[in-house]
Scaffold this motif. Structure first.
Motif, PDB file in Angstrom:
ATOM      1  N   ASP A  37       1.269  -1.449  -0.208  1.00  0.00           N
ATOM      2  CA  ASP A  37      -0.210  -0.120  -0.276  1.00  0.00           C
ATOM      3  C   ASP A  37       0.979   1.220   0.566  1.00  0.00           C
ATOM      4  OD1 ASP A  37      -2.177  -1.162  -0.096  1.00  0.00           O
ATOM      5  OD2 ASP A  37      -2.832  -1.462   1.999  1.00  0.00           O
ATOM      6  N   HIS A  38       2.074   1.062   0.102  1.00  0.00           N
ATOM      7  CA  HIS A  38       3.056   1.922   0.648  1.00  0.00           C
ATOM      8  C   HIS A  38       4.279   1.870   0.611  1.00  0.00           C
ATOM      9  CE1 HIS A  38       3.807   6.946   1.740  1.00  0.00           C
ATOM     10  NE2 HIS A  38       4.922   5.848   2.706  1.00  0.00           N
ATOM     11  N   LEU A  39       5.450   2.882  -0.006  1.00  0.00           N
ATOM     12  CA  LEU A  39       6.993   1.906  -0.300  1.00  0.00           C
ATOM     13  C   LEU A  39       6.886   3.357  -0.162  1.00  0.00           C
ATOM     14  CD1 LEU A  39       8.773   0.160  -1.495  1.00  0.00           C
ATOM     15  CD2 LEU A  39       7.803   0.702  -3.986  1.00  0.00           C
ATOM     16  N   ILE A  40       8.247   3.039   0.693  1.00  0.00           N
ATOM     17  CA  ILE A  40       9.648   4.517   1.013  1.00  0.00           C
ATOM     18  C   ILE A  40      10.408   3.801   0.214  1.00  0.00           C
ATOM     19  CG2 ILE A  40      10.506   5.487   2.676  1.00  0.00           C
ATOM     20  CD1 ILE A  40       8.401   4.279   4.362  1.00  0.00           C
ATOM     21  N   ILE A  41      10.889   4.472  -0.501  1.00  0.00           N
ATOM     22  CA  ILE A  41      12.154   4.554  -1.482  1.00  0.00           C
ATOM     23  C   ILE A  41      13.465   5.303  -0.181  1.00  0.00           C
ATOM     24  CG2 ILE A  41      13.373   4.951  -3.282  1.00  0.00           C
ATOM     25  CD1 ILE A  41      11.174   2.665  -3.558  1.00  0.00           C
ATOM     26  N   ALA A  42      14.206   4.909  -0.422  1.00  0.00           N
ATOM     27  CA  ALA A  42      15.268   4.862   0.725  1.00  0.00           C
ATOM     28  C   ALA A  42      16.377   4.991   0.356  1.00  0.00           C
ATOM     29  CB  ALA A  42      15.532   4.532   2.409  1.00  0.00           C
ATOM     30  N   VAL A  43      17.378   6.546  -0.303  1.00  0.00           N
ATOM     31  CA  VAL A  43      18.516   6.898  -0.573  1.00  0.00           C
ATOM     32  C   VAL A  43      19.335   7.450   0.388  1.00  0.00           C
ATOM     33  CG1 VAL A  43      19.382   8.234  -2.089  1.00  0.00           C
ATOM     34  CG2 VAL A  43      16.955   7.878  -2.904  1.00  0.00           C
TER      35      VAL A  43
END
Length: 178
Positions: A37-43
């Motif tokens: 449902d929610h995807l966080i792309i963590a750089v």
């Protein structure tokens, strides 16, 4: 909640250096956004890797590419920058899943070890692996940068916007070396 009630999908975090973001990364992002449902792309800032792009530049390239996705997908994706232990980042974001892409056996060995260490730190956080699309399996950011540095064709590996940014960065780097 009974067995027939819809279950809310967990928040997933997809960490990486993304220096630069490749079509392989974007494939994992698109597919991950369909699953969660929610995807966080963590750089990751990770100064030990000597990135070509700053963390803000890398995050900006990812945001640009996400903006091109279909609306229901892009509205569930967030891009952040982190400079901490991955598990601390996962916990601070309220995620319960780490999403990782696998290209080859070598990736699996490294990722398997990392997943095991992460589980030792917090066994409530799961790691989910997605296999790279077979066409994109050989694509790696470090190889893309090397090809770009020697003026090779990188268009099969990164989106057009990233091609432009990579060519600009390589030109700057070469002029700095002269």
């Amino acid at each position: 909640m009974d067995a027939l009630s819809p279950k809310k999908q967990p928040i997933a975090l997809y960490p990486g250096t993304f220096d630069p973001v490749t079509l392989g990364h974007l494939d994992i992002i698109r597919r991950g956004a369909r699953i969660f449902d929610h995807l966080i792309i963590a750089v990751a800032e990770n100064p030990g890797k000597s990135p070509l792009f700053s963390s803000e530049e890398r995050a900006s390239m990812i945001r640009h590419e996400i903006s091109r996705l279909e609306n229901p997908t892009k509205s569930r994706i967030e891009v952040i920058i982190y400079n901490s232990l991955l598990m601390d980042c996962v916990e601070s974001q309220g995620a319960s899943v780490i999403l990782r892409g696998l290209r080859a056996v070598a990736d699996f060995e490294y990722e398997y070890q990392m997943a095991g260490m992460n589980q030792q730190i917090n066994n409530k956080i799961e790691t989910v692996f997605l296999m790279a699309d077979s066409v994109l399996q050989p694509v790696a950011s470090r190889l893309v940068k090397e090809i770009a540095f020697y003026n090779g064709n990188i268009t099969p590996f990164v989106p057009p916007y990233v091609v432009q940014k990579l060519q600009e960065a390589v030109t700057r780097k070469k002029s700095f070396q002269d």
